[in-house]
Design an enzyme around this catalytic site. Structure first.
Site, PDB file in Angstrom:
ATOM      1  N   HIS A  74       0.852  -1.187   0.000  1.00 30.86           N
ATOM      2  CA  HIS A  74       0.000   0.000   0.000  1.00 30.86           C
ATOM      3  C   HIS A  74       0.890   1.240   0.000  1.00 30.86           C
ATOM      4  CE1 HIS A  74      -4.112  -1.647   1.534  1.00 30.86           C
ATOM      5  NE2 HIS A  74      -3.720  -2.200   0.404  1.00 30.86           N
ATOM      6  N   TYR A 205      -8.665   5.553   7.833  1.00 26.47           N
ATOM      7  CA  TYR A 205      -8.706   5.943   9.240  1.00 26.47           C
ATOM      8  C   TYR A 205      -9.724   7.077   9.341  1.00 26.47           C
ATOM      9  CZ  TYR A 205      -4.335   3.404  10.242  1.00 26.47           C
ATOM     10  OH  TYR A 205      -3.369   2.440  10.412  1.00 26.47           O
ATOM     11  N   PRO A 296      -3.059   0.525  19.107  1.00 23.75           N
ATOM     12  CA  PRO A 296      -2.882   0.004  17.748  1.00 23.75           C
ATOM     13  C   PRO A 296      -2.897   1.047  16.622  1.00 23.75           C
ATOM     14  CG  PRO A 296      -5.021  -0.652  18.644  1.00 23.75           C
ATOM     15  CD  PRO A 296      -4.253  -0.043  19.760  1.00 23.75           C
ATOM     16  N   LYS A 300       2.069  -0.102  14.908  1.00 26.02           N
ATOM     17  CA  LYS A 300       3.491  -0.160  15.260  1.00 26.02           C
ATOM     18  C   LYS A 300       3.934  -1.394  16.054  1.00 26.02           C
ATOM     19  CE  LYS A 300       4.984   3.348  13.198  1.00 26.02           C
ATOM     20  NZ  LYS A 300       5.515   2.907  11.912  1.00 26.02           N
ATOM     21  N   TYR A 387       4.732   6.442   9.685  1.00 29.01           N
ATOM     22  CA  TYR A 387       3.901   5.264   9.401  1.00 29.01           C
ATOM     23  C   TYR A 387       4.694   4.208   8.651  1.00 29.01           C
ATOM     24  CZ  TYR A 387      -0.507   2.788   8.575  1.00 29.01           C
ATOM     25  OH  TYR A 387      -1.524   1.871   8.581  1.00 29.01           O
TER      26      TYR A 387
END
Ligand code: FAD
Ligand code: DHB
Length: 396
Positions: A74, A205, A296, A300, A387
């Site tokens: 992704h 998100y 979460p 990570k 990220y």
């Protein structure tokens, strides 16, 4: 029964399994014990996203065959808030991507490799009564009772505590010699695994006045979704129809629909930030969730566990050969990344979740931050950099 090994490993989650393999590549023997069955370890639903550096680490260790075939790269995520869905383009901002490949699959690959390389007894599953002792000597011991009822005492050069947050290794460090820094969040995640193709090409998100929602996936045919709920929520109050209705509402966007499907599994997970330091006591070394937990949001935890053992394998290799230098540097080397990830996970979590009783000021500050991240190249790059992850030590 008394035996002897170089490294005793407690726990066969991602940290313990990768450590055993990395040590074997260096010619170091280990004995690995796990309190659950192999089936349980391979089915436990948890993480789904691997950082760029974690993929590189698994490739370098020669355990990424299936990951390379089945992992889904992704190049970004969507942030959704105030009726907009904004793309954060990791590839354009950092040149890096993440890979969607379930923790269950990482665990299956590592277990298969260990058993193929070292024989069926390489991982002692379903053990009871695990004890670690004599940690401040040169001969720490690992005791356990095997599935067939034999009590073992294994003399080791070092012990790796890879036994997760509720394990026995961290509590074996005298309390006055460790500090615990913790924060509990006033919300939890209700997660489902659904037998339906994802309704999105990349993770969403979503900030929503009713609470956070996340659309993730496990494959082109299986979706993974999460809803913010109260930490004391009872899963019995969440029949499948209610979950899908709530997800549809929180992820709603004009012109887009969420495809519901059969729910294969559901559960509720609390959220916590926790760091225990130092990650070493004498000849006991903690790695992964045994030493630290992140909420979460930001994906990570698994990545931190893998990065810890990439530091630990060369440190234990040197220690077994009589050189203490890397072992002495281990805790500080890990904690730098742990705290960076702890900050990023806290930042993502508090930006995206609704605190019970939050006032209008808090909501507006969250929305201002989300608009800024979506609009500013500098802010989006910061999210993307965190990220996609931080460089991992080489296993060579
Ligand atoms: P664990 O996986 O907990 O393994 C520890 C092992 O030790 C277990 O198998 C346990 O049975 C065993 N054990 C415990 N006590 C003993 C004993 N006394 N004797 C022998 N064995 C023992 N992380 C990400 O990076 N990305 C994500 O997307 C993500 N999503 C998540 C979603 C959820 C719902 C959850 C719960 C977690 C998520 N995480 C994520 C976090 C990630 O799953 C953990 O950080 C990861 O499992 C840590 O690996 P570990 O090997 O340190 O610990
Ligand atoms: C998943 C979990 C996360 O915590 C996250 O931030 C992204 C994805 C997952 O389980 O797929």
């Amino acid at each position: 029964m008394r035996t002897r090994t170089q490294v005793g490993i407690v726990g066969a989650g991602p940290a313990g399994l990768l450590l055993a393999h990395l040590l074997a590549l260096r010619g170091i023997d280990s004995v690995q014990v796990e309190s659950r069955s192999r089936e349980y370890c391979e089915a436990r639903q948890r993480a789904g996203v691997l950082e760029d550096g974690s993929v590189a680490l698994l490739r370098e260790a020669g355990v990424a065959g299936r990951l390379d075939r089945q992992g889904i790269e992704h190049g970004g995520i969507y942030l959704q808030f105030g009726g907009e869905r904004r793309h954060i383009d990791f590839r354009a901002l950092t040149g890096r991507a993440v890979t969607v490949y379930a923790q269950t699959e990482v665990v299956k690959d590592l277990i298969a490799r260990r058993l193929a390389d070292a024989g069926p007894g390489a991982i002692q599953f379903s053990v009871t009564g695990t004890v670690v002792d004599d940690l401040d000597t040169d001969r720490p011991v690992l005791r356990y009772t095997s599935e067939d009822g034999v009590r073992y005492e294994v003399a080791c050069d070092a012990i790796a505590g890879c036994d997760g947050f509720r394990g026995i290794c961290r509590p074996a460090i005298p309390p006055e010699l460790r500090s615990a820094t913790a924060r509990d969040y006033p919300y939890a995640w209700l997660g489902i695994l659904a037998d339906v193709p994802p309704s999105t090409d990349e993770l969403i998100y979503a900030w929503h006045p009713r609470g956070f929602a996340l659309h993730s996936l496990r494959s082109h045919t299986v979706s993974r979704l999460y809803l913010q709920v109260s930490p004391d929520e009872d899963i019995a109050g969440w029949p499948d129809e209610r979950i899908w209705a709530e997800l549809s509402e929180r992820l709603e966007l004009p012109g887009w629909t969420l495809r519901p499907g059969p729910v294969l599994e559901k559960g509720i997970t609390g959220m916590r930030s926790f760091v225990s330091a130092p990650m070493r006591y004498g000849r006991l070394f903690l790695a992964g969730d045994a030493a630290h937990i992140v909420p979460p949001t930001g994906a990570k935890g698994l990545n931190l566990a893998l990065a810890d053992v990439a530091h630990l394998a060369p440190a234990l290799d040197s220690l077994c050969r009589g050189d203490q230098k890397l072992a002495e540097a281990y805790s500080a080397a890990c904690l730098e990344r742990v705290w960076r990830s702890t900050h990023f996970s806290w930042w993502m979590t508090t930006m995206l979740h609704i605190t019970p009783g939050a006032d209008e000021m808090e909501r507006q500050l969250q929305l201002a931050q989300l608009r800024y991240v979506a609009a500013s190249r500098a802010a989006a790059t910061s999210l993307a950099e965190n990220y996609t992850g931080y460089p991992s030590p080489s296993t060579a």
